[in-house]
Design a protein around this motif. Structure first.
Motif, PDB file in Angstrom:
ATOM      1  N   ARG A   1       0.847  -1.194   0.000  1.00 44.80           N
ATOM      2  CA  ARG A   1       0.000   0.000   0.000  1.00 44.80           C
ATOM      3  C   ARG A   1       0.880   1.240   0.000  1.00 44.80           C
ATOM      4  O   ARG A   1       1.830   1.335   0.771  1.00 44.80           O
ATOM      5  CB  ARG A   1      -0.883  -0.003   1.246  1.00 44.80           C
ATOM      6  CG  ARG A   1      -1.864   1.112   1.285  1.00 44.80           C
ATOM      7  CD  ARG A   1      -2.856   0.912   2.428  1.00 44.80           C
ATOM      8  NE  ARG A   1      -3.921   1.875   2.324  1.00 44.80           N
ATOM      9  CZ  ARG A   1      -3.930   3.028   2.977  1.00 44.80           C
ATOM     10  NH1 ARG A   1      -2.950   3.338   3.787  1.00 44.80           N
ATOM     11  NH2 ARG A   1      -4.952   3.852   2.837  1.00 44.80           N
ATOM     12  N   GLN A   2       0.554   2.181  -0.872  1.00 42.93           N
ATOM     13  CA  GLN A   2       1.296   3.435  -0.916  1.00 42.93           C
ATOM     14  C   GLN A   2       0.525   4.505  -0.160  1.00 42.93           C
ATOM     15  O   GLN A   2      -0.698   4.530  -0.182  1.00 42.93           O
ATOM     16  CB  GLN A   2       1.524   3.891  -2.362  1.00 42.93           C
ATOM     17  CG  GLN A   2       2.423   2.972  -3.151  1.00 42.93           C
ATOM     18  CD  GLN A   2       1.687   1.792  -3.720  1.00 42.93           C
ATOM     19  OE1 GLN A   2       0.559   1.928  -4.153  1.00 42.93           O
ATOM     20  NE2 GLN A   2       2.310   0.639  -3.708  1.00 42.93           N
ATOM     21  N   HIS A   3       1.240   5.388   0.471  1.00 43.55           N
ATOM     22  CA  HIS A   3       0.637   6.434   1.290  1.00 43.55           C
ATOM     23  C   HIS A   3       0.768   7.805   0.643  1.00 43.55           C
ATOM     24  O   HIS A   3       1.064   8.792   1.316  1.00 43.55           O
ATOM     25  CB  HIS A   3       1.277   6.430   2.681  1.00 43.55           C
ATOM     26  CG  HIS A   3       1.100   5.134   3.394  1.00 43.55           C
ATOM     27  ND1 HIS A   3       2.020   4.109   3.305  1.00 43.55           N
ATOM     28  CD2 HIS A   3       0.099   4.678   4.175  1.00 43.55           C
ATOM     29  CE1 HIS A   3       1.591   3.086   4.017  1.00 43.55           C
ATOM     30  NE2 HIS A   3       0.426   3.409   4.562  1.00 43.55           N
ATOM     31  N   ILE A   4       0.578   7.856  -0.668  1.00 36.70           N
ATOM     32  CA  ILE A   4       0.579   9.141  -1.369  1.00 36.70           C
ATOM     33  C   ILE A   4      -0.796   9.330  -1.998  1.00 36.70           C
ATOM     34  O   ILE A   4      -1.494   8.363  -2.284  1.00 36.70           O
ATOM     35  CB  ILE A   4       1.699   9.245  -2.422  1.00 36.70           C
ATOM     36  CG1 ILE A   4       1.508   8.244  -3.545  1.00 36.70           C
ATOM     37  CG2 ILE A   4       3.059   9.085  -1.782  1.00 36.70           C
ATOM     38  CD1 ILE A   4       2.446   8.464  -4.713  1.00 36.70           C
ATOM     39  N   GLY A   5      -1.154  10.569  -2.192  1.00 34.98           N
ATOM     40  CA  GLY A   5      -2.476  10.879  -2.696  1.00 34.98           C
ATOM     41  C   GLY A   5      -2.588  10.803  -4.211  1.00 34.98           C
ATOM     42  O   GLY A   5      -1.624  10.538  -4.933  1.00 34.98           O
TER      43      GLY A   5
ATOM     44  N   ILE B   1      -0.791  11.505  -9.936  1.00 34.94           N
ATOM     45  CA  ILE B   1      -0.927  12.137 -11.255  1.00 34.94           C
ATOM     46  C   ILE B   1       0.344  12.902 -11.595  1.00 34.94           C
ATOM     47  O   ILE B   1       0.845  12.823 -12.723  1.00 34.94           O
ATOM     48  CB  ILE B   1      -2.158  13.056 -11.298  1.00 34.94           C
ATOM     49  CG1 ILE B   1      -3.440  12.234 -11.188  1.00 34.94           C
ATOM     50  CG2 ILE B   1      -2.174  13.883 -12.588  1.00 34.94           C
ATOM     51  CD1 ILE B   1      -4.695  13.075 -11.011  1.00 34.94           C
ATOM     52  N   GLY B   2       0.876  13.643 -10.625  1.00 38.16           N
ATOM     53  CA  GLY B   2       2.111  14.396 -10.860  1.00 38.16           C
ATOM     54  C   GLY B   2       3.271  13.491 -11.237  1.00 38.16           C
ATOM     55  O   GLY B   2       4.021  13.771 -12.180  1.00 38.16           O
TER      56      GLY B   2
ATOM     57  N   LEU C   1       9.047   3.817  -9.984  1.00 36.21           N
ATOM     58  CA  LEU C   1      10.168   4.323  -9.178  1.00 36.21           C
ATOM     59  C   LEU C   1       9.783   5.603  -8.439  1.00 36.21           C
ATOM     60  O   LEU C   1      10.114   5.775  -7.267  1.00 36.21           O
ATOM     61  CB  LEU C   1      11.380   4.582 -10.073  1.00 36.21           C
ATOM     62  CG  LEU C   1      12.098   3.360 -10.619  1.00 36.21           C
ATOM     63  CD1 LEU C   1      13.171   3.779 -11.620  1.00 36.21           C
ATOM     64  CD2 LEU C   1      12.721   2.563  -9.490  1.00 36.21           C
ATOM     65  N   GLY C   2       9.079   6.491  -9.125  1.00 33.30           N
ATOM     66  CA  GLY C   2       8.654   7.746  -8.503  1.00 33.30           C
ATOM     67  C   GLY C   2       7.674   7.531  -7.370  1.00 33.30           C
ATOM     68  O   GLY C   2       7.787   8.152  -6.303  1.00 33.30           O
ATOM     69  N   VAL C   3       6.710   6.632  -7.572  1.00 30.40           N
ATOM     70  CA  VAL C   3       5.723   6.334  -6.528  1.00 30.40           C
ATOM     71  C   VAL C   3       6.417   5.714  -5.319  1.00 30.40           C
ATOM     72  O   VAL C   3       6.167   6.106  -4.176  1.00 30.40           O
ATOM     73  CB  VAL C   3       4.607   5.404  -7.068  1.00 30.40           C
ATOM     74  CG1 VAL C   3       3.785   4.809  -5.946  1.00 30.40           C
ATOM     75  CG2 VAL C   3       3.714   6.161  -8.042  1.00 30.40           C
TER      76      VAL C   3
ATOM     77  N   ARG D   1       8.253   6.195   0.183  1.00 24.28           N
ATOM     78  CA  ARG D   1       9.315   6.015   1.168  1.00 24.28           C
ATOM     79  C   ARG D   1       9.678   7.337   1.844  1.00 24.28           C
ATOM     80  O   ARG D   1       9.856   7.406   3.062  1.00 24.28           O
ATOM     81  CB  ARG D   1      10.542   5.407   0.505  1.00 24.28           C
ATOM     82  CG  ARG D   1      11.625   5.050   1.503  1.00 24.28           C
ATOM     83  CD  ARG D   1      12.667   4.149   0.915  1.00 24.28           C
ATOM     84  NE  ARG D   1      12.041   2.861   0.639  1.00 24.28           N
ATOM     85  CZ  ARG D   1      12.444   2.048  -0.328  1.00 24.28           C
ATOM     86  NH1 ARG D   1      13.450   2.376  -1.087  1.00 24.28           N
ATOM     87  NH2 ARG D   1      11.854   0.894  -0.516  1.00 24.28           N
ATOM     88  N   ALA D   2       9.757   8.398   1.050  1.00 23.35           N
ATOM     89  CA  ALA D   2      10.089   9.715   1.616  1.00 23.35           C
ATOM     90  C   ALA D   2       8.992  10.199   2.556  1.00 23.35           C
ATOM     91  O   ALA D   2       9.274  10.754   3.613  1.00 23.35           O
ATOM     92  CB  ALA D   2      10.310  10.722   0.483  1.00 23.35           C
ATOM     93  N   LYS D   3       7.747   9.969   2.169  1.00 20.52           N
ATOM     94  CA  LYS D   3       6.628  10.413   3.001  1.00 20.52           C
ATOM     95  C   LYS D   3       6.550   9.597   4.289  1.00 20.52           C
ATOM     96  O   LYS D   3       6.262  10.138   5.356  1.00 20.52           O
ATOM     97  CB  LYS D   3       5.321  10.309   2.222  1.00 20.52           C
ATOM     98  CG  LYS D   3       4.167  10.955   2.917  1.00 20.52           C
ATOM     99  CD  LYS D   3       2.957  11.047   2.032  1.00 20.52           C
ATOM    100  CE  LYS D   3       1.863  11.759   2.788  1.00 20.52           C
ATOM    101  NZ  LYS D   3       0.666  11.902   1.992  1.00 20.52           N
TER     102      LYS D   3
END
Length: 89
Positions: free
Chosen positions: A27-31, A36-37, A75-77, A82-84
């Motif tokens: 699960r990713q924790h980005i919106g 989209i970005g 890779l970006g996701v 990870r950064a978030k």
């Protein structure tokens, strides 16, 4: 850039971002907006990279370009997730 170009960049970015997100396990924790970005950036950078490699415009569907774009989006996701998660600790 015209409105149709901006709209198509957003739609392609959405598709690339979602496909890249599906490739990353867990699960990713980005919106949605970050997805989209990431997709838009991955689509643009992937297209430039594919053209530099000589596989940007082929007859039929540009599968290699799509794979490059989806890989960059994944890779970006993963990087943003990870950064978030590090920042949230």
């Amino acid at each position: 850039m015209e409105i149709s170009g901006i709209f198509s960049a957003i739609v392609i970015g959405l598709i690339i971002g979602v496909l890249g997100r599906l490739v990353v396990p867990g699960r990713q924790h980005i919106g949605v907006l970050l997805t989209i970005g990431v997709g838009i950036v991955a689509a643009l950078v992937g297209a430039l990279l594919a053209h530099a490699l000589g596989v940007g415009d082929t007859k039929g569907i540009d599968w290699i370009k799509w794979l490059i774009q989806i890989g960059l989006a994944a890779l970006g996701v993963a990087w943003l997730d990870r950064a978030k998660s590090r920042r949230g600790r």
